[in-house]
Design a protein around this motif. Structure first.
Motif, PDB file in Angstrom:
ATOM      1  N   ILE A   1     -21.501 -80.387 -36.970  1.00 36.75           N
ATOM      2  CA  ILE A   1     -21.487 -80.306 -38.433  1.00 36.75           C
ATOM      3  C   ILE A   1     -21.536 -81.735 -38.958  1.00 36.75           C
ATOM      4  CG2 ILE A   1     -20.205 -79.588 -40.472  1.00 36.75           C
ATOM      5  CD1 ILE A   1     -18.913 -77.409 -38.854  1.00 36.75           C
ATOM      6  N   ARG A   2     -22.512 -82.022 -39.783  1.00 34.53           N
ATOM      7  CA  ARG A   2     -22.623 -83.338 -40.393  1.00 34.53           C
ATOM      8  C   ARG A   2     -22.864 -83.180 -41.888  1.00 34.53           C
ATOM      9  NH1 ARG A   2     -25.513 -86.719 -37.993  1.00 34.53           N
ATOM     10  NH2 ARG A   2     -25.904 -85.611 -36.012  1.00 34.53           N
ATOM     11  N   GLY A   3     -22.763 -84.270 -42.630  1.00 35.52           N
ATOM     12  CA  GLY A   3     -23.013 -84.183 -44.057  1.00 35.52           C
ATOM     13  C   GLY A   3     -22.514 -85.411 -44.794  1.00 35.52           C
ATOM     14  N   THR A   4     -22.413 -85.283 -46.120  1.00 38.51           N
ATOM     15  CA  THR A   4     -21.978 -86.375 -46.987  1.00 38.51           C
ATOM     16  C   THR A   4     -20.937 -85.862 -47.973  1.00 38.51           C
ATOM     17  OG1 THR A   4     -23.796 -85.946 -48.526  1.00 38.51           O
ATOM     18  CG2 THR A   4     -24.166 -87.626 -46.830  1.00 38.51           C
ATOM     19  N   VAL A   5     -20.053 -86.750 -48.400  1.00 35.56           N
ATOM     20  CA  VAL A   5     -19.049 -86.454 -49.412  1.00 35.56           C
ATOM     21  C   VAL A   5     -19.282 -87.402 -50.578  1.00 35.56           C
ATOM     22  CG1 VAL A   5     -16.588 -86.317 -49.940  1.00 35.56           C
ATOM     23  CG2 VAL A   5     -17.400 -85.727 -47.653  1.00 35.56           C
TER      24      VAL A   5
ATOM     25  N   GLY B   1     -20.231 -92.353 -47.293  1.00 31.32           N
ATOM     26  CA  GLY B   1     -19.764 -90.984 -47.460  1.00 31.32           C
ATOM     27  C   GLY B   1     -20.221 -90.024 -46.387  1.00 31.32           C
ATOM     28  N   ARG B   2     -20.750 -90.518 -45.270  1.00 32.17           N
ATOM     29  CA  ARG B   2     -21.274 -89.656 -44.208  1.00 32.17           C
ATOM     30  C   ARG B   2     -20.198 -89.338 -43.175  1.00 32.17           C
ATOM     31  NH1 ARG B   2     -26.391 -93.374 -42.768  1.00 32.17           N
ATOM     32  NH2 ARG B   2     -24.601 -94.742 -42.394  1.00 32.17           N
ATOM     33  N   PHE B   3     -20.295 -88.151 -42.581  1.00 35.52           N
ATOM     34  CA  PHE B   3     -19.360 -87.750 -41.534  1.00 35.52           C
ATOM     35  C   PHE B   3     -20.103 -86.905 -40.496  1.00 35.52           C
ATOM     36  CE2 PHE B   3     -19.319 -84.213 -44.472  1.00 35.52           C
ATOM     37  CZ  PHE B   3     -19.287 -83.098 -43.651  1.00 35.52           C
ATOM     38  N   VAL B   4     -19.536 -86.843 -39.285  1.00 34.34           N
ATOM     39  CA  VAL B   4     -20.089 -86.043 -38.197  1.00 34.34           C
ATOM     40  C   VAL B   4     -18.931 -85.373 -37.459  1.00 34.34           C
ATOM     41  CG1 VAL B   4     -21.443 -86.011 -36.076  1.00 34.34           C
ATOM     42  CG2 VAL B   4     -22.064 -87.585 -37.921  1.00 34.34           C
ATOM     43  N   LEU B   5     -18.984 -84.046 -37.328  1.00 34.17           N
ATOM     44  CA  LEU B   5     -18.010 -83.275 -36.563  1.00 34.17           C
ATOM     45  C   LEU B   5     -18.735 -82.701 -35.347  1.00 34.17           C
ATOM     46  CD1 LEU B   5     -16.331 -81.304 -39.494  1.00 34.17           C
ATOM     47  CD2 LEU B   5     -15.500 -83.386 -38.411  1.00 34.17           C
TER      48      LEU B   5
END
Length: 584
Positions: free
Chosen positions: A27-31, A62-66
């Protein structure tokens, strides 16, 4: 057959082995900040329903990777100091594609030296931070859960309070208003009806959507009393967005079903660049099965294409190129035996060709620490080419109607959103739409084949819109919105001013009450303005169709999985009605 039965357990074993090797996904994305659009750094993103939980922290962009998230449905919780925590429930994680999330946080208000936190669930609040009433976020993944939804957002919203449709088409009736008064928007631009076989059984609806769930992102749907940004709409607004493609990995999808052949692809342009591409193409199964269909279904087919290219830059903001288009063809072949005529179509030769397209270039850029500027240039086209012949009593075909309509729109829109502290946010913009039209319609009122010209006009007009909307967070429990929208139509010089006012009271963590009021208007279909009789135009001076919306919404979150929403609404010259909806 025996050999096939012996090989079947082997096939199941291979599938089980492959499934065991792909039991997790990323799961990846931006906040980002919900008001300014700026990235939120150092926010905590956690898969909350896992033990031990899987979490990550956003970087400066603001990027993240799970990584290694088990397949299935999971809750994703996001929190950051100074922002209201958000929880996204039941995110579907599949084994074939990574999940890309776009999460927006609202700034928390400070009162009496304490941080006041109100829980927020994205599904119940519109993406547009200017909307306090009448709107709701629409999840494309949610559309796939509804029986008979056909992955069509238009059919999904028919389950909302005050919204109705029929089984035969996806025309949307919002509290009694005709489907033609609904506005379809894509990436901030009004587009023609994006449905296959549109305007056939109802103006504003069609057979099925041309927007695939493979490319649609989370969108907003408004049922009335919407913010000043939405001008040319009378009943409701579909504010849709295409998601960005996966900028870390190439992924491809192929599907075969009753809606047709569906092929999609997405991925990064290169390993060292955050840009991405995404496209989806569908071709109708009916066309492939033409040899097996009855004679009167021959030639019925449809196809559509959607795409989005994202080009982020370090200093100049983000550029995106997007597009959507469709082509339809249908027709009937008349029977030659009058004894077998039951319906009108049994005695008609008809050939219908329809097409729609929209392509645009958008630019988003941060201005200072509290502002975001957006600009877009788009071109749209829609057309209908139809010819109908009807048999007389002697089975001789006579002309019934001829329609050749083409509409081109060139749209430029820009808006600036600024946050003045934590209590006031303003969004102001203009929209210039050039309307290029070529309208030709003939009809035979009698059955003698004598065609009469209803419309024969070509030219160009301009629709100019300007608007401003402010939202004031008076206290942790009170919010108020004030806006004004102005429109001018150069064809006949008509203009209108439409004020909008809304108030929202968060009475308790699980209860809210919102009141909204505003004037709304919409242009009629262009061919209405050019209808003539004996060469004399009848409706050239036609004004905007107008309505006054007064909406009251009470929202009660009974528990985690149940919500009650009551929305009484009144429109000018329309009897008030009340709609109820309980969500599970």
């Amino acid at each position: 057959m025996k050999r096939l039965l012996l090989l079947f357990p082997v096939f199941l074993s291979i599938c089980a082995t492959l499934s065991a090797q792909t039991v997790s996904q990323t799961i990846r994305g931006t906040v980002t900040d919900r008001d300014s659009g700026h990235p939120v750094a150092y926010a905590t993103v956690v898969v909350a329903d896992m033990q031990p939980p899987v979490g990550a922290t956003t970087d400066s962009l603001g990027r993240f990777v799970l990584r290694r998230v088990p397949v299935g449905r999971h809750d994703v919780a996001v929190s950051c100091l100074g922002y209201e925590p958000t929880r996204l429930r039941e995110i579907l994680v599949g084994s074939s594609k990574e999940v890309v999330l776009d999460i927006r946080l609202s700034e928390a208000l400070v009162a009496v030296e304490e941080v006041v936190i109100r829980p927020a669930i994205d599904k119940t609040e519109p993406l547009n931070s200017m909307a306090l009433a009448g709107g709701r976020m629409l999840s494309v993944e949610e559309a796939a859960r509804y029986a008979g939804g056909m992955d069509d957002p238009a059919r999904l919203v028919s389950a909302f309070a005050g919204v109705a449709s029929t089984v035969g088409n996806n025309g949307i009736v919002v509290r009694g208003n005709a489907p033609k008064f609904l506005q379809w928007r894509m990436e901030g631009v009004e587009i023609p009806n994006p449905n296959h076989f549109a305007e056939v059984t109802s103006f504003g609806g069609g057979g099925l959507t041309a927007l695939s769930s493979q490319v649609l992102g989370n969108s907003d749907f408004y049922t009335g009393a919407f913010p000043a940004e939405y001008g040319n709409a009378l009943s409701g607004v579909f504010d849709m967005y295409l998601r960005n493609g996966n900028n870390a990995r190439h992924e491809h999808t192929f599907q075969l079903g009753i809606l047709g052949i569906d092929a999609a692809s997405e991925g990064p342009f290169s390993k060292n660049y955050d840009g991405s591409y995404l496209f989806n193409y569908r071709y109708s199964t009916l066309s492939l099965l033409t040899p097996l269909l009855p004679a009167d279904a021959e030639g019925t087919n449809y196809q559509d294409l959607s795409f989005k290219l994202s080009f982020p830059s370090r200093r100049a903001g983000t550029f995106s190129l997007w597009g959507v288009g469709l082509m339809d063809r249908s027709g009937t072949v008349a029977g030659t035996d009058p004894e077998k005529w039951t319906y009108d179509q049994d005695m008609e030769n008809q050939d219908v060709r329809q097409y729609m397209g929209a392509v645009g270039l958008n630019h988003t850029m941060r201005v200072g620490r509290a502002s975001q500027w957006k600009a877009g240039l788009a071109a749209t086209v829609s057309g209908l080419d139809m010819h109908t012949e009807r048999m007389n009593d002697e089975a001789v075909p006579l002309p019934q109607n001829v329609i050749r309509n083409t509409d081109w729109n060139l749209v430029f829109a820009t808006a600036l959103q600024t946050r003045f502290g934590g209590r006031h946010t303003n969004r102001t913009g203009i929209r210039l739409t050039g309307l290029r039209y070529d309208q030709f319609m003939q009809d035979a009122p009698a059955r003698d084949g004598a065609l009469q010209t209803l419309t024969d006009e070509a030219g160009m007009s301009v629709l100019l819109s300007a608007w401003t909307q402010s939202v004031f967070r008076i206290s942790p429990r009170w919010e108020a919105g004030v806006g004004l929208h102005a429109q001018w139509f150069t064809l006949n010089g008509r203009w209108t001013l439409k004020p909008r006012v809304s108030v929202k009271w968060q009475a308790a963590p699980d209860h809210s009450l919102a009141l909204a009021c505003g004037l709304h208007s919409r242009l009629e279909m262009l061919n209405y303005y050019f209808t003539e009789r004996d060469g004399v135009p009848l409706n050239r001076d036609l004004d905007f169709t107008k309505a006054c919306h007064l909406s009251l919404a009470w929202d009660w979150r009974v528990d985690r999985d149940c919500r009650l929403r009551v929305e009484p609404e009144r429109e000018a010259n329309i009897v008030p009605n009340i709609s109820y909806r309980i969500e599970f």
